[in-house]
Write a protein that holds these residues in place. Structure first.
Motif, short mmCIF file in Angstrom:
data_model
loop_
_atom_site.label_atom_id
_atom_site.label_comp_id
_atom_site.label_asym_id
_atom_site.label_seq_id
_atom_site.Cartn_x
_atom_site.Cartn_y
_atom_site.Cartn_z
N ASP A 46 0.80 -0.97 0.27
CA ASP A 46 -0.06 0.18 0.14
C ASP A 46 1.21 1.38 0.17
O ASP A 46 1.72 1.07 1.11
CB ASP A 46 -0.97 -0.37 1.46
N THR A 47 0.93 2.03 -0.70
CA THR A 47 1.73 3.28 -1.05
C THR A 47 0.33 4.76 -0.84
O THR A 47 -0.26 4.50 -1.88
CB THR A 47 2.09 3.04 -2.30
N SER A 48 0.63 5.24 0.22
CA SER A 48 0.40 5.96 0.84
C SER A 48 -0.65 7.38 -0.41
O SER A 48 -1.36 8.24 -0.15
CB SER A 48 0.09 6.28 1.93
N ARG A 51 2.44 6.54 -4.79
CA ARG A 51 3.45 6.50 -6.10
C ARG A 51 4.08 5.40 -5.76
O ARG A 51 4.08 4.31 -4.40
CB ARG A 51 4.75 7.00 -5.52
N THR A 52 4.29 4.75 -6.74
CA THR A 52 5.38 2.78 -6.70
C THR A 52 6.20 3.41 -6.27
O THR A 52 7.15 4.67 -6.28
CB THR A 52 5.16 2.40 -8.54
N PRO A 53 6.62 2.09 -5.66
CA PRO A 53 8.67 2.36 -5.39
C PRO A 53 9.34 2.54 -6.18
O PRO A 53 10.49 2.81 -5.73
CB PRO A 53 8.52 0.72 -4.64
N GLU A 54 8.95 2.54 -7.33
CA GLU A 54 9.47 2.36 -8.36
C GLU A 54 10.23 4.56 -8.52
O GLU A 54 10.84 4.51 -8.88
CB GLU A 54 10.15 2.08 -9.43
N GLN A 55 8.96 4.64 -8.60
CA GLN A 55 8.38 6.04 -8.85
C GLN A 55 9.05 6.87 -7.52
O GLN A 55 10.17 8.10 -8.11
CB GLN A 55 7.29 6.66 -8.59
N ALA A 56 8.93 6.74 -6.30
CA ALA A 56 10.08 6.85 -5.20
C ALA A 56 11.25 6.78 -5.91
O ALA A 56 11.91 7.91 -5.05
CB ALA A 56 9.84 6.22 -3.85
N ILE A 57 11.97 5.73 -6.08
CA ILE A 57 13.33 5.61 -6.07
C ILE A 57 13.83 6.37 -6.89
O ILE A 57 14.82 7.59 -6.70
CB ILE A 57 13.70 4.10 -6.08
#
Length: 81
Positions: A46-48, A51-57
């Motif tokens: 669950d990305t509150s 964003r996806t983890p890839e976008q955050a990175i």
């Protein structure tokens, strides 16, 4: 010398005992299926923020130098003769 021979014999017996005819691909297949069931049972991340983890990175890497302390490296002076 006898102790080394005894330990080597004990090691060989232990190593041969670990390899059994009952260790077949069935156990490996069952283990793979078990892991797949565990993975399927896990809820999705669950990305509150939406964003996806890839976008955050990617955003983190593009954000530049972090504020605060930084390490300054001075060049090593040449040896004097």
């Amino acid at each position: 010398m006898k102790t080394q021979h005894f330990l080597m014999l004990l090691f060989l017996v232990t190593a041969c005992g670990a390899l059994k005819a009952s260790d077949t691909d069935d156990k490996l297949d069952n283990a793979k299926k078990f892991v797949e069931r565990i993975i399927e049972a896990q809820p999705p991340r669950d990305t509150s923020t939406g964003r996806t983890p890839e976008q955050a990175i990617k955003e983190y890497k593009e954000s530049g130098k972090a504020p605060g302390q930084s390490l300054k490296i001075n060049p090593v002076p040449s040896p004097s003769r």
